[in-house]
Design an enzyme around this catalytic site. Structure first.
Site, short mmCIF file in Angstrom:
data_model
loop_
_atom_site.label_atom_id
_atom_site.label_comp_id
_atom_site.label_asym_id
_atom_site.label_seq_id
_atom_site.Cartn_x
_atom_site.Cartn_y
_atom_site.Cartn_z
N SER A 97 3.16 -2.18 10.37
CA SER A 97 4.68 -2.40 10.60
C SER A 97 5.31 -3.74 10.23
CB SER A 97 4.93 -2.10 12.01
OG SER A 97 4.66 -0.73 12.34
N HIS A 143 -9.55 1.15 4.69
CA HIS A 143 -8.41 1.45 5.55
C HIS A 143 -8.59 2.41 6.72
CE1 HIS A 143 -4.11 2.69 6.56
NE2 HIS A 143 -3.82 1.33 5.91
N LYS A 200 -0.02 4.28 -0.32
CA LYS A 200 -0.47 5.47 0.36
C LYS A 200 -0.23 6.67 -0.77
CE LYS A 200 -0.04 3.32 4.98
NZ LYS A 200 -0.17 3.38 6.28
N ASN A 244 0.95 -1.05 -0.05
CA ASN A 244 0.14 0.22 0.00
C ASN A 244 0.89 1.21 0.10
OD1 ASN A 244 -1.81 1.88 0.58
ND2 ASN A 244 -2.38 1.34 2.61
N GLU A 258 -5.62 -4.80 10.74
CA GLU A 258 -4.40 -3.80 10.71
C GLU A 258 -4.73 -3.33 11.95
OE1 GLU A 258 -2.34 -2.66 6.91
OE2 GLU A 258 -4.17 -1.33 7.10
N GLU A 310 -7.01 4.78 7.71
CA GLU A 310 -6.54 6.37 7.37
C GLU A 310 -7.68 7.11 6.51
OE1 GLU A 310 -2.94 5.72 5.53
OE2 GLU A 310 -1.91 5.20 7.31
N GLY A 317 2.55 2.25 10.79
CA GLY A 317 3.40 3.34 10.73
C GLY A 317 4.31 3.64 11.94
P1 PGA Z 1 2.92 0.42 7.55
O1 PGA Z 1 1.22 0.48 7.09
O2 PGA Z 1 3.34 -1.06 7.09
O3 PGA Z 1 3.43 1.49 7.06
O4 PGA Z 1 2.64 0.30 9.11
C1 PGA Z 1 0.63 -0.52 6.78
C2 PGA Z 1 -0.81 -0.11 6.15
O5 PGA Z 1 -1.12 1.00 6.50
O6 PGA Z 1 -1.43 -0.68 5.36
#
Ligand code: PGA
Length: 248
Positions: A208, A96, A8, A6, A166, A98, A172
């Site tokens: 992560s 997601h 983003k 992803n 997640e 976000e 992150g």
């Molecule tokens: P990350 O993000 O691997 O940077 O923690 C995962 C995600 O949001 O899909």
């Protein structure tokens, strides 16, 4: 194993080309893992071209990071599942955290987006996960049950829908749940969805995931792959994660 990247809101055309070339140079390391990249909408077509030019157009699938609930219409700035399908996507991420947090997306909205994805012929990757506060309050299972009941598309099958667990606090941050916690949560998700879908659905872990922890996370019972954010931007890390997943 599905190893999904992803991106983003990251990446310009040059990054798509570098990713495709980098992956192509060492694609054997991914073994039998299925690779999927979900770049920003602006990069889907350039990425498709770059992958094809690098000779791995049929080895790496492409997906969107979100879609609208409708097929088309007066929705400035939005992209529909049909448009994603039209430019060669096979998957789309919906719900997601976000999007849920930044754009106030409710379970109902996520469900409608997932249903639009299925209707358009895409595989929906439906994200769920608890916040740090919910985890502290020991509400993880309750929150996930609620999100799943509210956001899963009707008609979900093993072929058309994938769940991504997640934990919001792991995204992150460099933090991950213990492998025991991941096993327990994936088992819980499996039980909840078994109540309303006949198929056993695939469940990705996200939050992560890095080359260093991918081996242990991907070996957990009930984990069918990873949704990778930050580490998917570097082709070496993305390949290392796929390699560590041990998929043959
Ligand atoms: P990350 O993000 O691997 O940077 O923690 C995962 C995600 O949001 O899909």
């Amino acid at each position: 194993m599905l190893i999904a990247g992803n991106w983003k809101m990251n990446g310009l055309s040059a990054d798509a080309e570098a990713q495709a070339k980098g992956l192509a140079a060492d694609i054997g390391r991914a073994g039998g893992a299925k690779l999927l990249i979900c770049p920003p909408a602006t990069l889907i077509a350039p990425m498709a071209r770059a992958l094809a030019d690098a000779g791995i157009g049929d080895r790496v699938a492409l997906g969107g990071q979100d879609c609208h609930t409708a097929e088309k219409g007066a929705h400035t700035g939005d992209v529909s599942a049909w448009m994603l399908k039209d430019i060669g996507c096979s998957h789309v991420i919906v719900g997601h955290s976000e999007r849920r947090i930044d754009h106030g997306e409710s379970d109902d909205t996520v469900k409608a987006k997932a249903e639009a994805a299925l209707e358009a012929g895409l595989i929906a990757i439906v994200c769920v996960g608890e916040t740090e506060a919910q985890r502290q309050a020991e509400e993880t299972e309750l929150v996930l049950s609620h999100q799943l009941r509210g956001s899963m598309p009707s008609g979900a099958t093993r072929e058309n829908t994938v769940i991504a667990y997640e934990p919001v606090w792991a995204i992150g941050t460099g933090l991950t749940p213990s492998t025991e916690d991941v096993a327990a949560v994936h088992a819980h998700i499996g039980t909840v969805v078994a109540d309303f879908f006949p198929d056993e659905l695939r469940i990705l872990y996200g939050g992560s995931v890095k080359p260093e922890n991918a081996g242990s996370l991907m070996a957990v019972d009930g984990v069918d792959g990873a949704l990778v954010g930050g580490a998917s931007l570097k082709f070496e890390d993305f390949l290392a994660i796929a390699e560590a997943s041990g998929a043959r």
